[in-house]
Scaffold this motif. Structure first.
Motif, mmCIF file in Angstrom:
data_model
loop_
_atom_site.group_PDB
_atom_site.id
_atom_site.type_symbol
_atom_site.label_atom_id
_atom_site.label_comp_id
_atom_site.label_asym_id
_atom_site.label_seq_id
_atom_site.Cartn_x
_atom_site.Cartn_y
_atom_site.Cartn_z
ATOM 1 N N ASN A 1 44.197 11.869 -25.704
ATOM 2 C CA ASN A 1 43.651 10.516 -25.658
ATOM 3 C C ASN A 1 42.150 10.464 -25.443
ATOM 4 O O ASN A 1 41.581 9.400 -25.265
ATOM 5 N N GLY A 2 41.520 11.656 -25.384
ATOM 6 C CA GLY A 2 40.083 11.691 -25.170
ATOM 7 C C GLY A 2 39.680 11.322 -23.758
ATOM 8 O O GLY A 2 38.539 10.919 -23.512
ATOM 9 N N LEU A 3 40.590 11.472 -22.786
ATOM 10 C CA LEU A 3 40.313 11.081 -21.410
ATOM 11 C C LEU A 3 40.031 12.281 -20.504
ATOM 12 O O LEU A 3 39.872 12.123 -19.308
ATOM 13 N N PHE A 4 39.999 13.479 -21.063
ATOM 14 C CA PHE A 4 39.795 14.677 -20.249
ATOM 15 C C PHE A 4 38.360 14.733 -19.792
ATOM 16 O O PHE A 4 38.054 15.096 -18.706
ATOM 17 N N TYR B 1 54.081 24.659 -20.877
ATOM 18 C CA TYR B 1 52.992 23.678 -20.968
ATOM 19 C C TYR B 1 51.644 24.272 -20.583
ATOM 20 O O TYR B 1 50.612 23.875 -21.129
ATOM 21 N N ALA B 2 51.624 25.206 -19.652
ATOM 22 C CA ALA B 2 50.352 25.826 -19.260
ATOM 23 C C ALA B 2 49.720 26.557 -20.440
ATOM 24 O O ALA B 2 48.497 26.561 -20.600
ATOM 25 N N TYR B 3 50.544 27.180 -21.275
ATOM 26 C CA TYR B 3 50.055 27.874 -22.469
ATOM 27 C C TYR B 3 49.501 26.845 -23.468
ATOM 28 O O TYR B 3 48.414 27.029 -24.020
ATOM 29 N N LEU B 4 50.250 25.775 -23.669
ATOM 30 C CA LEU B 4 49.801 24.725 -24.600
ATOM 31 C C LEU B 4 48.493 24.096 -24.118
ATOM 32 O O LEU B 4 47.606 23.787 -24.930
ATOM 33 N N ALA B 5 48.361 23.938 -22.811
ATOM 34 C CA ALA B 5 47.125 23.373 -22.263
ATOM 35 C C ALA B 5 45.951 24.301 -22.554
ATOM 36 O O ALA B 5 44.873 23.835 -22.946
ATOM 37 N N ALA B 6 46.156 25.609 -22.381
ATOM 38 C CA ALA B 6 45.085 26.573 -22.676
ATOM 39 C C ALA B 6 44.660 26.443 -24.138
ATOM 40 O O ALA B 6 43.467 26.387 -24.451
ATOM 41 N N GLU B 7 45.646 26.381 -25.005
ATOM 42 C CA GLU B 7 45.368 26.262 -26.445
ATOM 43 C C GLU B 7 44.577 24.995 -26.758
ATOM 44 O O GLU B 7 43.572 25.024 -27.467
ATOM 45 N N ARG B 8 44.993 23.862 -26.185
ATOM 46 C CA ARG B 8 44.318 22.585 -26.446
ATOM 47 C C ARG B 8 42.932 22.533 -25.818
ATOM 48 O O ARG B 8 42.003 21.980 -26.409
ATOM 49 N N LEU B 9 42.809 23.072 -24.609
ATOM 50 C CA LEU B 9 41.494 23.084 -23.962
ATOM 51 C C LEU B 9 40.496 23.844 -24.822
ATOM 52 O O LEU B 9 39.374 23.380 -25.047
ATOM 53 N N ILE B 10 40.901 24.992 -25.341
ATOM 54 C CA ILE B 10 40.024 25.785 -26.207
ATOM 55 C C ILE B 10 39.696 25.017 -27.480
ATOM 56 O O ILE B 10 38.549 24.993 -27.918
ATOM 57 N N SER B 11 40.708 24.367 -28.052
ATOM 58 C CA SER B 11 40.461 23.620 -29.294
ATOM 59 C C SER B 11 39.517 22.439 -29.071
ATOM 60 O O SER B 11 38.895 21.953 -30.006
ATOM 61 N N HIS B 12 39.402 21.998 -27.810
ATOM 62 C CA HIS B 12 38.462 20.929 -27.455
ATOM 63 C C HIS B 12 37.164 21.496 -26.856
ATOM 64 O O HIS B 12 36.394 20.782 -26.222
ATOM 65 N N ASN B 13 36.962 22.802 -27.057
ATOM 66 C CA ASN B 13 35.730 23.497 -26.654
ATOM 67 C C ASN B 13 35.479 23.542 -25.149
ATOM 68 O O ASN B 13 34.333 23.520 -24.695
ATOM 69 N N MET C 1 31.238 17.259 -23.678
ATOM 70 C CA MET C 1 30.709 18.190 -22.723
ATOM 71 C C MET C 1 31.828 19.132 -22.275
ATOM 72 O O MET C 1 32.900 18.696 -21.903
ATOM 73 N N SER C 2 31.557 20.416 -22.325
ATOM 74 C CA SER C 2 32.550 21.416 -21.942
ATOM 75 C C SER C 2 32.788 21.386 -20.436
ATOM 76 O O SER C 2 31.849 21.284 -19.653
ATOM 77 N N LYS C 3 34.068 21.452 -20.048
ATOM 78 C CA LYS C 3 34.436 21.466 -18.638
ATOM 79 C C LYS C 3 35.189 22.755 -18.341
ATOM 80 O O LYS C 3 36.280 22.969 -18.855
ATOM 81 N N THR D 1 47.474 16.989 -18.521
ATOM 82 C CA THR D 1 46.291 17.503 -19.217
ATOM 83 C C THR D 1 46.427 17.333 -20.730
ATOM 84 O O THR D 1 45.468 16.941 -21.398
ATOM 85 N N LEU D 2 47.613 17.601 -21.258
ATOM 86 C CA LEU D 2 47.814 17.500 -22.709
ATOM 87 C C LEU D 2 47.611 16.064 -23.194
ATOM 88 O O LEU D 2 46.958 15.843 -24.215
ATOM 89 N N VAL D 3 48.144 15.104 -22.459
ATOM 90 C CA VAL D 3 47.974 13.693 -22.831
ATOM 91 C C VAL D 3 46.514 13.284 -22.693
ATOM 92 O O VAL D 3 45.959 12.610 -23.574
#
Length: 122
Positions: free
Chosen positions: A119-122, A17-29, A1-3, A113-115
């Protein structure tokens, strides 16, 4: 589910890290709402100017990348967004803001956020 996630301290600097988080959040839809004091565009989304306190609706998560010493002037704004949770990433932990958020029924996590995404815990 998108958050729908507001990234406080968003930046166009790929080594942050804020940039990496943006990238990962997008990659996780997940939909991102980057907020910061530096102008720019990350992954097709403009960084909203924190100083303008943009009115953002339906925020699920705020992921914090602003140090606690720089959060005080934004506390009421952050709380006014009424997120379901705030993630204080390492170095952004803020007991005062966390307590205020908890009293309003906002879930507070001192986590990465990255971890969490990895780990699928977001």
């Amino acid at each position: 589910m998108s958050k729908k996630t507001a990234i406080f301290g968003a930046t166009t600097n790929p080594s942050r890290y804020a940039y990496l988080a943006a990238e990962r959040l997008i990659s996780h839809n997940h939909e991102i709402v980057p907020i910061g004091i530096k102008k720019g565009n990350i992954f097709g989304t403009s960084i909203l100017d924190l100083r303008e306190k943009p009115d953002i609706k339906a925020i699920d998560t705020i992921t914090m990348y602003i140090g606690p010493q720089n959060q005080a002037e934004w506390e009421e704004y952050i709380l006014s967004l009424n997120p379901k949770r705030i993630i204080f990433n390492p170095g952004s932990e803020n007991r005062s803001l966390a307590e205020k958020a908890s009293r309003r029924g906002i879930e507070v996590l001192n986590a990465c956020t990255l971890v969490m995404l990895g780990n699928g815990l977001f």
